[in-house]
Design an enzyme around this catalytic site. Sequence first.
Site, PDB file in Angstrom:
ATOM      1  N   ASP A 124       0.844  -1.196   0.000  1.00 47.08           N
ATOM      2  CA  ASP A 124       0.000   0.000   0.000  1.00 47.08           C
ATOM      3  C   ASP A 124       0.881   1.249   0.000  1.00 47.08           C
ATOM      4  OD1 ASP A 124      -3.044   0.747   0.553  1.00 47.08           O
ATOM      5  OD2 ASP A 124      -1.780   2.175   1.635  1.00 47.08           O
ATOM      6  N   ASP A 176      -0.054   4.493   0.959  1.00 44.37           N
ATOM      7  CA  ASP A 176      -0.242   5.530   1.987  1.00 44.37           C
ATOM      8  C   ASP A 176      -0.465   4.975   3.392  1.00 44.37           C
ATOM      9  OD1 ASP A 176      -2.771   4.512   1.820  1.00 44.37           O
ATOM     10  OD2 ASP A 176      -3.727   6.359   1.149  1.00 44.37           O
ATOM     11  N   ASP A 228     -11.649 -14.504  16.745  1.00 50.25           N
ATOM     12  CA  ASP A 228     -11.645 -15.802  17.443  1.00 50.25           C
ATOM     13  C   ASP A 228     -11.228 -16.940  16.512  1.00 50.25           C
ATOM     14  OD1 ASP A 228     -14.049 -15.796  16.019  1.00 50.25           O
ATOM     15  OD2 ASP A 228     -15.271 -16.539  17.686  1.00 50.25           O
ATOM     16  N   HIS A 287      -8.205 -19.346  17.141  1.00 54.50           N
ATOM     17  CA  HIS A 287      -8.418 -20.804  17.044  1.00 54.50           C
ATOM     18  C   HIS A 287      -7.311 -21.434  16.204  1.00 54.50           C
ATOM     19  CE1 HIS A 287     -11.192 -24.399  16.492  1.00 54.50           C
ATOM     20  NE2 HIS A 287     -10.320 -24.577  15.509  1.00 54.50           N
ATOM     21  N   GLU A 288      -7.043 -20.855  15.045  1.00 50.88           N
ATOM     22  CA  GLU A 288      -6.043 -21.466  14.144  1.00 50.88           C
ATOM     23  C   GLU A 288      -4.639 -21.398  14.748  1.00 50.88           C
ATOM     24  OE1 GLU A 288      -7.205 -23.282  12.045  1.00 50.88           O
ATOM     25  OE2 GLU A 288      -9.208 -22.402  12.027  1.00 50.88           O
ATOM     26  N   HIS A 339      -4.076 -23.987  17.277  1.00 51.84           N
ATOM     27  CA  HIS A 339      -3.703 -25.300  16.722  1.00 51.84           C
ATOM     28  C   HIS A 339      -2.178 -25.405  16.626  1.00 51.84           C
ATOM     29  CE1 HIS A 339      -7.463 -27.240  15.964  1.00 51.84           C
ATOM     30  NE2 HIS A 339      -7.909 -26.345  15.100  1.00 51.84           N
ATOM     31  N   TYR A 360      -4.866 -35.506  16.191  1.00 51.24           N
ATOM     32  CA  TYR A 360      -6.110 -34.890  15.713  1.00 51.24           C
ATOM     33  C   TYR A 360      -7.147 -35.952  15.332  1.00 51.24           C
ATOM     34  CZ  TYR A 360      -8.737 -30.976  13.759  1.00 51.24           C
ATOM     35  OH  TYR A 360      -9.688 -30.005  13.502  1.00 51.24           O
ATOM     36  N   GLU A 400      -9.391 -29.647  19.329  1.00 46.84           N
ATOM     37  CA  GLU A 400     -10.373 -28.664  18.855  1.00 46.84           C
ATOM     38  C   GLU A 400     -10.891 -27.795  19.996  1.00 46.84           C
ATOM     39  OE1 GLU A 400     -11.868 -27.246  16.269  1.00 46.84           O
ATOM     40  OE2 GLU A 400     -10.259 -28.193  15.166  1.00 46.84           O
ATOM     41  N   GLU A 411     -18.844 -16.336  15.419  1.00 43.15           N
ATOM     42  CA  GLU A 411     -20.132 -15.671  15.189  1.00 43.15           C
ATOM     43  C   GLU A 411     -20.057 -14.531  14.168  1.00 43.15           C
ATOM     44  OE1 GLU A 411     -18.374 -15.618  17.902  1.00 43.15           O
ATOM     45  OE2 GLU A 411     -18.123 -13.548  18.587  1.00 43.15           O
ATOM     46  N   TYR A 456     -19.917 -16.395  10.647  1.00 44.66           N
ATOM     47  CA  TYR A 456     -20.844 -17.503  10.361  1.00 44.66           C
ATOM     48  C   TYR A 456     -22.200 -16.976   9.893  1.00 44.66           C
ATOM     49  CZ  TYR A 456     -23.288 -21.948  11.151  1.00 44.66           C
ATOM     50  OH  TYR A 456     -24.023 -23.095  10.992  1.00 44.66           O
ATOM     51  N   THR A 457     -22.739 -17.591   8.862  1.00 39.75           N
ATOM     52  CA  THR A 457     -24.042 -17.230   8.264  1.00 39.75           C
ATOM     53  C   THR A 457     -24.307 -15.722   8.326  1.00 39.75           C
ATOM     54  OG1 THR A 457     -25.176 -17.712  10.349  1.00 39.75           O
ATOM     55  CG2 THR A 457     -25.111 -19.488   8.706  1.00 39.75           C
ATOM     56  N   ASP A 511     -26.359 -15.913  15.499  1.00 43.63           N
ATOM     57  CA  ASP A 511     -26.009 -17.334  15.621  1.00 43.63           C
ATOM     58  C   ASP A 511     -24.498 -17.518  15.559  1.00 43.63           C
ATOM     59  OD1 ASP A 511     -25.615 -16.756  12.986  1.00 43.63           O
ATOM     60  OD2 ASP A 511     -26.498 -18.613  12.223  1.00 43.63           O
ATOM     61  N   ASP A 533     -15.763 -36.934  10.834  1.00 43.72           N
ATOM     62  CA  ASP A 533     -15.067 -35.804  11.473  1.00 43.72           C
ATOM     63  C   ASP A 533     -13.923 -36.288  12.366  1.00 43.72           C
ATOM     64  OD1 ASP A 533     -14.588 -33.119  12.288  1.00 43.72           O
ATOM     65  OD2 ASP A 533     -15.960 -33.324  13.991  1.00 43.72           O
ATOM     66  N   HIS A 546     -14.768 -32.017  15.952  1.00 43.62           N
ATOM     67  CA  HIS A 546     -15.494 -30.754  16.087  1.00 43.62           C
ATOM     68  C   HIS A 546     -16.839 -30.944  16.791  1.00 43.62           C
ATOM     69  CE1 HIS A 546     -12.789 -29.889  12.636  1.00 43.62           C
ATOM     70  NE2 HIS A 546     -12.757 -28.674  13.161  1.00 43.62           N
TER      71      HIS A 546
HETATM   72  C1  L5W Z   1     -14.211 -22.379  11.161  1.00 40.97           C
HETATM   73  C2  L5W Z   1     -13.002 -22.404  10.317  1.00 40.97           C
HETATM   74  C3  L5W Z   1     -12.109 -23.421  10.978  1.00 40.97           C
HETATM   75  C4  L5W Z   1     -14.286 -23.809  11.601  1.00 40.97           C
HETATM   76  N1  L5W Z   1     -11.293 -25.558  12.508  1.00 40.97           N
HETATM   77  C5  L5W Z   1     -12.467 -25.079  12.824  1.00 40.97           C
HETATM   78  O1  L5W Z   1     -10.814 -26.671  13.077  1.00 40.97           O
HETATM   79  C6  L5W Z   1     -12.903 -23.817  12.163  1.00 40.97           C
HETATM   80  C7  L5W Z   1     -12.972 -22.692  13.158  1.00 40.97           C
HETATM   81  C8  L5W Z   1     -13.870 -21.706  12.450  1.00 40.97           C
HETATM   82  O2  L5W Z   1     -13.156 -25.618  13.634  1.00 40.97           O
HETATM   83 ZN    ZN Z   2      -9.864 -26.211  14.593  1.00 45.33          ZN
END
Ligand code: L5W
Ligand code: ZN
Length: 541
Positions: free
Chosen positions: A259, A261, A351, A355-356, A359, A370, A379, A405, A408-409, A415, A449, A454
Amino acid sequence: MDRFSSKFGLSRRLVLGLAAAGALSACGGEEVPVIPGVESEVGQQAVGRAEQALAAHLDKAAQALGTARAEFVSKGLQRDELGFEHTRFQQTFRGVLVFGGEAIVHHEPGGVLQAITDDFRPGIQVDVTPRLSAAEAISKAISLHGGFDLLTAPPESELVIYRDDNGRDFLTYKVQLRQEDGTEHTSMPVKLIDAHTGELVFEYDNLQTATGTGSSLYSGTVSVTTLLYNSTYYLEDTTKRIGTFDSRNTTSSVYRFADADNVWNSTTQRAGVDAHFGATKTYDYFKNVHGRNGIDGNGGPGYFSAINGATTLISSRVHYGSNYNNAFWNGSLMTYGDGDGSVFSPLVAVDICGHEMQHGVTERTAGLIYSGESGALNESWSDVFGAMVERYAYGESSDTWKIGEDAYTPGTAGDALRYMDDPHKKAGGGYTSNDDPCHYSERYTGTSDNGGVHINSGIGNKAFYMVAKGGTHHLSGITVTGIGADAAAKIWYRALTTYMTSSTNFKGARAATLNAAASLYGSTSAQYNAVATAWLAVGVF
Ligand code: L5W
Ligand code: ZN
């Protein structure tokens, strides 16, 4: 071995090793096309033409001032997308480089001289035989900085001529120091030490971070730490060693966010701002709350290199793939999709970033496999620390306990992907009669899963929520007195990093959190009692 080699020999090799691994080569898009081989005949002709133009220009200036013509060496030729040629020159004086003395000769396509950018210092007057050695100047610079022990790389020096604001010329050693230790003192001090007297003539910090402004998708207008390099800003923080990159809706290419500026507000930049913000908040949370330095505890892992090549960065890439409804940690970096606009908008909420990155922390600590119960704990720990990072960034609210949240959707307000306070609010998976489970007796035992990682995460999430906030469990009827999220997170972090292994199951997680609570607060403490009662409440005992 001198003191520099003995202190820096290993880290120097490591830096070279990383560069050789070619992490940067995955990045593209920012390079200015350079005419292949200035040594080629065409290139040499162009440089020769620019040299002649500059010499004529300097002759005139020297005549006007009554001084000798400035000396120069060519630094390279660039052809831009319009076909213009720009040849750069460095000023020298009796073979010594003149600090900031540069010129650029611009030729139009077809070879007509367009302009000369002249930042040469005319009429230099200085004795170019130094009285000090380079080692003496380096020693002086180090003692001015605060000592050798603060340095994280060998000092470098070169002889340069510096002209101050009053037009006085100094022969100096330009000493580059590096203190890249991730503290608030992280810096790259440059000190120009007078090569005759040893005095400090000029200094600045070459760590080119800047604070820009970003229009995020989910967190409003935020500050972003960026890197200024060759007059362009990059979404790269070389102090915290965090960088955010753009997959441009591919799965295999990665480009730098750039970028002009430092106001990051274009449509494609916005998801990058969120990911950069999320990574920074996660980094800050772990550093300030748990004393952990980065994902691996050592400021890394670095993946892509910063644009200035100084370091590798904890890396995130956004706009991954097309309509990709997911985000992931792959053992090396974080990746975020844009979502399809219906199930998810870009998955870069704070969040989800937490979360990632968690991991990554789990991988580098307990290493929870996992799959099955250890996978559900993996998870759950990601949901817990994603929530804690969101709480750290925004403060606590009912949203703290909702996962994802913001993304999501997007068409449905209020939700979330998962609910830590009441996992049963997540409906429709069909894996259990009442998704997600919040009691061990409700757990999913099928193979989907990865064995319900999850899904059964709900059991761990509910246990954590009850430790933090208390309440009565709907199935067991057991009541817990909450100890607050700060104490709960301290226990959960210690359990993961100290008492859990790759195969810890729910029973093992109970033991690990109890051991953590006992060591932190004592085995007769309210905190220990809350942990014991919460696991009992969710059916793990
Ligand atoms: C959504 C993207 C990844 C689902 N990963 C998940 O293990 C996610 C967190 C938010 O659960
Ligand atoms: Zn995860």
